[in-house]
Design an enzyme around this catalytic site. Structure first.
Site, PDB file in Angstrom:
ATOM      1  CG  ASP A  86     -41.973  34.658 117.158  1.00 28.10           C
ATOM      2  OD1 ASP A  86     -42.218  33.603 116.546  1.00 28.10           O
ATOM      3  OD2 ASP A  86     -41.349  35.608 116.647  1.00 28.10           O
ATOM      4  CG  HIS A 142     -49.042  31.552 112.677  1.00 25.56           C
ATOM      5  ND1 HIS A 142     -49.089  31.825 111.335  1.00 25.56           N
ATOM      6  CD2 HIS A 142     -48.583  32.676 113.282  1.00 25.56           C
ATOM      7  CE1 HIS A 142     -48.667  33.062 111.122  1.00 25.56           C
ATOM      8  NE2 HIS A 142     -48.353  33.604 112.290  1.00 25.56           N
ATOM      9  CB  SER A 226     -51.323  37.831 124.804  1.00 26.37           C
ATOM     10  OG  SER A 226     -50.431  38.153 123.757  1.00 26.37           O
TER      11      SER A 226
END
Length: 264
Positions: A86, A142, A226
């Site tokens: 996301d 992911h 990040s």
């Protein structure tokens, strides 16, 4: 002058003692008292969390939370590239013949980012995507494609902000920050997934040591803010309609598709 002051401030505050103190607090029982206010301030969607907000023992455990099964839908078209996180697409473009990317008006060396000219060679003329994760985002990472993990290593020790100010005023933060690089060989090409740590708590925790990854499979998580970079080989990636600067994406959203024959 503004850039110089910014850099001095960050250098003074981003030392090992400061980082250790913040890390210690985020993992302490006392930090639990701040979870609800943190969730309210950043408008965290509690409906999609796998656990109730009351069950988290520390702020760090809340920050690295899992989502309910089905909260994110992964595009399983065999040729599609799924967003690994996301976040917000901060920039995208072409890797130059000098093996550089130009992000927010600054040049970043792919050779420095990946740790050598040989590693950077295969991505010359290819495409890069930068996705920034703010404190409000889900912070697990992911796999963007299915394939074999052919390389996984870490570089850098300290980390500086990777938000817009960091990209504008920092010194090669994408190439110098603590980062973990994973290269995934799909049936058509090799994709580099670069996980860049941010200021203070720069941990990138790898959770998947398998030699083969399925698209959408969890690979790692960040501790606090990040950025993720995706690097594609020349002619191997066709961007989709979603690929616009400052567009918010969710993990699993199709960023584009892979094309062409496998490159080495």
């Amino acid at each position: 002058m503004k850039a110089a002051l910014y850099r001095v401030f960050i250098e003074l505050t981003n030392g090992p003692l400061t980082s250790a103190a913040i890390r210690g607090f985020a993992n302490s029982r006392m930090s639990r008292l701040f979870i609800k206010s943190y969730a309210a301030f950043y408008k965290i969607n509690q409906e999609e969390m796998a656990k109730d907000i009351q069950s988290f023992p520390t702020l760090h455990s809340f920050f690295t939370r899992h989502l309910k099964e089905g909260a994110r839908k992964v595009d399983h078209n065999p040729d599609s590239v799924a967003s690994p996180v996301d976040g917000i697409i901060e920039d995208t473009g072409t890797i130059t013949s000098e093996k550089e990317i130009i992000a927010k008006g600054k040049s970043y060396s792919i050779a420095e980012m990946l740790g050598g000219k040989a590693q950077a060679e295969k991505y010359e003329g290819g495409t890069y995507i930068i996705i920034y994760l703010s404190p409000s985002h889900y912070h697990r990472i992911h796999s963007p494609v299915s394939g074999k993990v052919i390389n996984c290593y870490s570089l850098g020790k300290r980390s500086f902000p990777v938000n817009r100010l960091g990209l504008k005023f920092g010194r090669s933060v994408l190439a110098k920050n603590h980062r973990v690089i994973t290269e995934i060989a799909s049936e058509k090409t090799t994709v580099a997934l670069v996980k860049v740590g941010a200021m203070f708590i720069n941990s990138v925790i790898v959770t998947n040591r398998n030699h083969e990854w399925e698209k959408g499979e969890e690979a790692a998580f960040f501790s606090f803010g990040s950025t993720v970079l995706l690097l594609f080989q020349k002619g191997a990636f066709v961007p989709g309609d979603i690929m616009k600067s400052s567009v918010e994406v969710r993990m699993g959203d199709p960023l584009g598709r892979l094309t062409g024959e496998k490159k080495h």
